[in-house]
Motif scaffolding. Structure first.
Motif, PDB file in Angstrom:
ATOM      1  N   SER A 104      -2.764   4.911  -4.507  1.00  0.00           N
ATOM      2  CA  SER A 104      -1.778   4.696  -5.059  1.00  0.00           C
ATOM      3  C   SER A 104      -1.502   3.828  -5.928  1.00  0.00           C
ATOM      4  O   SER A 104      -2.092   2.875  -6.581  1.00  0.00           O
ATOM      5  CB  SER A 104      -0.691   4.744  -3.632  1.00  0.00           C
ATOM      6  OG  SER A 104       0.962   5.163  -4.153  1.00  0.00           O
ATOM      7  N   HIS A 105      -0.328   3.260  -6.067  1.00  0.00           N
ATOM      8  CA  HIS A 105       0.029   2.155  -7.103  1.00  0.00           C
ATOM      9  C   HIS A 105       1.596   1.238  -6.269  1.00  0.00           C
ATOM     10  O   HIS A 105       2.310   1.728  -5.142  1.00  0.00           O
ATOM     11  CB  HIS A 105       0.735   2.530  -8.156  1.00  0.00           C
ATOM     12  CG  HIS A 105       0.512   1.886  -9.480  1.00  0.00           C
ATOM     13  ND1 HIS A 105       1.706   0.404  -9.947  1.00  0.00           N
ATOM     14  CD2 HIS A 105       0.185   2.132 -10.428  1.00  0.00           C
ATOM     15  CE1 HIS A 105       1.058   0.953 -11.174  1.00  0.00           C
ATOM     16  NE2 HIS A 105      -0.336   1.270 -11.318  1.00  0.00           N
ATOM     17  N   GLY A 107       4.871  -0.586  -6.155  1.00  0.00           N
ATOM     18  CA  GLY A 107       5.941  -0.004  -7.007  1.00  0.00           C
ATOM     19  C   GLY A 107       6.221   1.120  -6.573  1.00  0.00           C
ATOM     20  O   GLY A 107       7.355   1.552  -7.353  1.00  0.00           O
ATOM     21  N   ALA A 108       5.304   2.118  -5.515  1.00  0.00           N
ATOM     22  CA  ALA A 108       5.347   3.550  -5.462  1.00  0.00           C
ATOM     23  C   ALA A 108       6.803   3.448  -4.870  1.00  0.00           C
ATOM     24  O   ALA A 108       7.104   3.201  -3.687  1.00  0.00           O
ATOM     25  CB  ALA A 108       4.601   4.044  -5.213  1.00  0.00           C
ATOM     26  N   SER A 112      11.830   4.582  -9.295  1.00  0.00           N
ATOM     27  CA  SER A 112      11.013   3.769  -9.720  1.00  0.00           C
ATOM     28  C   SER A 112      11.875   4.424 -11.203  1.00  0.00           C
ATOM     29  O   SER A 112      11.289   5.216 -11.591  1.00  0.00           O
ATOM     30  CB  SER A 112       9.472   3.811  -9.725  1.00  0.00           C
ATOM     31  OG  SER A 112       8.905   2.861 -11.061  1.00  0.00           O
ATOM     32  N   CYS A 117       4.573   5.835 -11.131  1.00  0.00           N
ATOM     33  CA  CYS A 117       4.620   5.690  -9.422  1.00  0.00           C
ATOM     34  C   CYS A 117       5.831   6.675  -8.987  1.00  0.00           C
ATOM     35  O   CYS A 117       5.789   6.459  -7.751  1.00  0.00           O
ATOM     36  CB  CYS A 117       5.619   3.916  -9.409  1.00  0.00           C
ATOM     37  SG  CYS A 117       4.738   2.818  -9.755  1.00  0.00           S
ATOM     38  N   HIS A 120       3.042   9.204  -7.182  1.00  0.00           N
ATOM     39  CA  HIS A 120       2.503   8.217  -6.515  1.00  0.00           C
ATOM     40  C   HIS A 120       3.190   8.180  -4.775  1.00  0.00           C
ATOM     41  O   HIS A 120       3.455   8.617  -4.022  1.00  0.00           O
ATOM     42  CB  HIS A 120       2.313   6.706  -6.235  1.00  0.00           C
ATOM     43  CG  HIS A 120       0.983   6.827  -7.743  1.00  0.00           C
ATOM     44  ND1 HIS A 120       0.150   6.960  -7.393  1.00  0.00           N
ATOM     45  CD2 HIS A 120       1.522   5.969  -8.393  1.00  0.00           C
ATOM     46  CE1 HIS A 120      -0.549   7.099  -8.371  1.00  0.00           C
ATOM     47  NE2 HIS A 120      -0.211   6.490  -8.931  1.00  0.00           N
ATOM     48  N   ARG A 138      -1.937   0.692  -1.971  1.00  0.00           N
ATOM     49  CA  ARG A 138      -0.986   0.604  -3.204  1.00  0.00           C
ATOM     50  C   ARG A 138      -1.813  -0.570  -4.620  1.00  0.00           C
ATOM     51  O   ARG A 138      -1.653  -1.529  -4.617  1.00  0.00           O
ATOM     52  CB  ARG A 138       0.295   0.019  -2.922  1.00  0.00           C
ATOM     53  CG  ARG A 138       1.142   1.061  -2.253  1.00  0.00           C
ATOM     54  CD  ARG A 138       2.539   0.452  -1.978  1.00  0.00           C
ATOM     55  NE  ARG A 138       3.208   1.692  -1.337  1.00  0.00           N
ATOM     56  CZ  ARG A 138       4.925   1.729  -1.275  1.00  0.00           C
ATOM     57  NH1 ARG A 138       5.243   0.110  -1.340  1.00  0.00           N
ATOM     58  NH2 ARG A 138       4.882   3.054  -0.479  1.00  0.00           N
ATOM     59  N   GLU A 257       8.990  -4.146 -10.998  1.00  0.00           N
ATOM     60  CA  GLU A 257       8.796  -3.223 -10.314  1.00  0.00           C
ATOM     61  C   GLU A 257       7.164  -3.676 -10.079  1.00  0.00           C
ATOM     62  O   GLU A 257       6.443  -3.768  -8.816  1.00  0.00           O
ATOM     63  CB  GLU A 257       8.202  -1.687 -10.661  1.00  0.00           C
ATOM     64  CG  GLU A 257      10.264  -1.909 -10.909  1.00  0.00           C
ATOM     65  CD  GLU A 257      10.061  -0.127 -10.926  1.00  0.00           C
ATOM     66  OE1 GLU A 257       9.446   1.150 -11.261  1.00  0.00           O
ATOM     67  OE2 GLU A 257      10.900   0.760 -11.422  1.00  0.00           O
TER      68      GLU A 257
END
Length: 294
Positions: A104-105, A107-108, A112, A117, A120, A138, A257
């Motif tokens: 994932s990332h 700031g998901a 967003s 994001c 995600h 993340r 973010e």
């Protein structure tokens, strides 16, 4: 068996390399669209099978015998990305995996400014509903993306980009080592991890100053309106959808973010994460070596 998808990509390949230093090769399998590209992994004893998220039927064979499956996110956007991620999650559960992991990332979130994001966040929702334990890694924003945005700035002395905000630019190698550490220590994280980031968040003003210090020449940061930047990109053949996606990165950065900094990554990999200065110095050195060979 630990199954890693996308194992011939930038992140997936590094994850498998790191995992091979932690667990025996016979405990690792990879699911790839083109098995020929994964032959070096097969030569090291890794099980290689063809599997593509866009072909869900292929995943049953690719994921056979899985105890854990790491779903490496695709380079798609919107509904297509989420659909493919869901197909991989469903296949992992059907294969009997005890845990599903996903890149994932930070700031998901469904709100967003950055489409990826939002994708995600939707995938994390699918993970929560899949019925087995899961881990969402993340990841911090790839440092390689900062270098792409930097472009020819070191040569021209100008970095021309929209207004931005601080971003925790993080190296692929560090994120790969973190993923491998989590896979090798099953259950270390349930649900989303804290942001997996380097130790500082930098703006492009900071990056311009850093570039100038490393090259010994002034590098000016020039801010342009979002619309003009999009027009410039499209004038160079970038599709409108891609231009809009890239603008979303800057909008999200302006909203902070990607500004979080966390020590979890350093703890996982047992060392200080690479700084953007180190990554940039390496890129500049490679550029100089290439220029000397020409």
């Amino acid at each position: 068996m630990i199954i890693v998808t996308g194992a011939t990509g930038q992140l997936g390949r590094r994850i498998v390399d790191s995992l091979l230093t932690r667990v025996p090769a016979q405990r690792i399998g990879v699911s790839v669209r083109d098995p020929h590209k994964a032959q070096p992994l097969a030569d090291r004893g890794v099980r290689v099978r063809q599997g593509g998220f866009g072909e869900p039927a292929s995943l049953a064979h690719a994921f056979e015998g899985a105890t854990q499956v790491l779903v490496v996110s695709v380079d798609k956007l919107g509904e297509e990305a989420v659909r493919q991620h869901r197909a991989a999650i469903d296949a992992a559960v059907a294969a009997g995996a005890r845990r599903v992991l996903y890149t994932s990332h930070m700031g998901a979130a469904p709100t967003s400014h950055f489409q990826a994001c939002r994708d995600h966040a939707a995938t994390e929702e699918a993970l929560r509903a899949c019925g087995v334990p899961y881990t969402a890694l993340r990841n911090g924003f790839y440092a390689a993306s900062a270098l792409q945005f930097l472009g020819s700035g070191p040569e021209t002395g100008e970095i021309v980009l929209p207004a931005d905000g601080p971003v925790s630019w993080t190296a692929h190698d560090d994120l790969a080592d973190a993923a491998a550490a989590v896979l090798a220590d099953e259950g270390r994280f349930d649900g989303p991890t804290p942001p997996l980031t380097a130790a500082e968040a930098l703006t492009f003003d900071d990056i311009a100053a850093l570039t100038g210090a490393l090259t010994g020449r002034a590098v000016k940061r020039i801010t342009v309106p979002d619309g003009r930047f999009a027009e410039q990109m499209m004038g160079h053949g970038v599709p409108a959808e891609t231009a809009d996606h890239l603008l979303g990165i800057f909008a999200a950065a302006r909203a902070d973010e990607f500004a979080a900094v966390d020590r979890t990554l350093a703890t996982l990999i047992g060392r200080a994460p690479r700084t953007l200065e180190e990554v940039l110095r390496e890129r500049l050195s490679a550029d100089r070596a290439s220029a000397e060979r020409r």
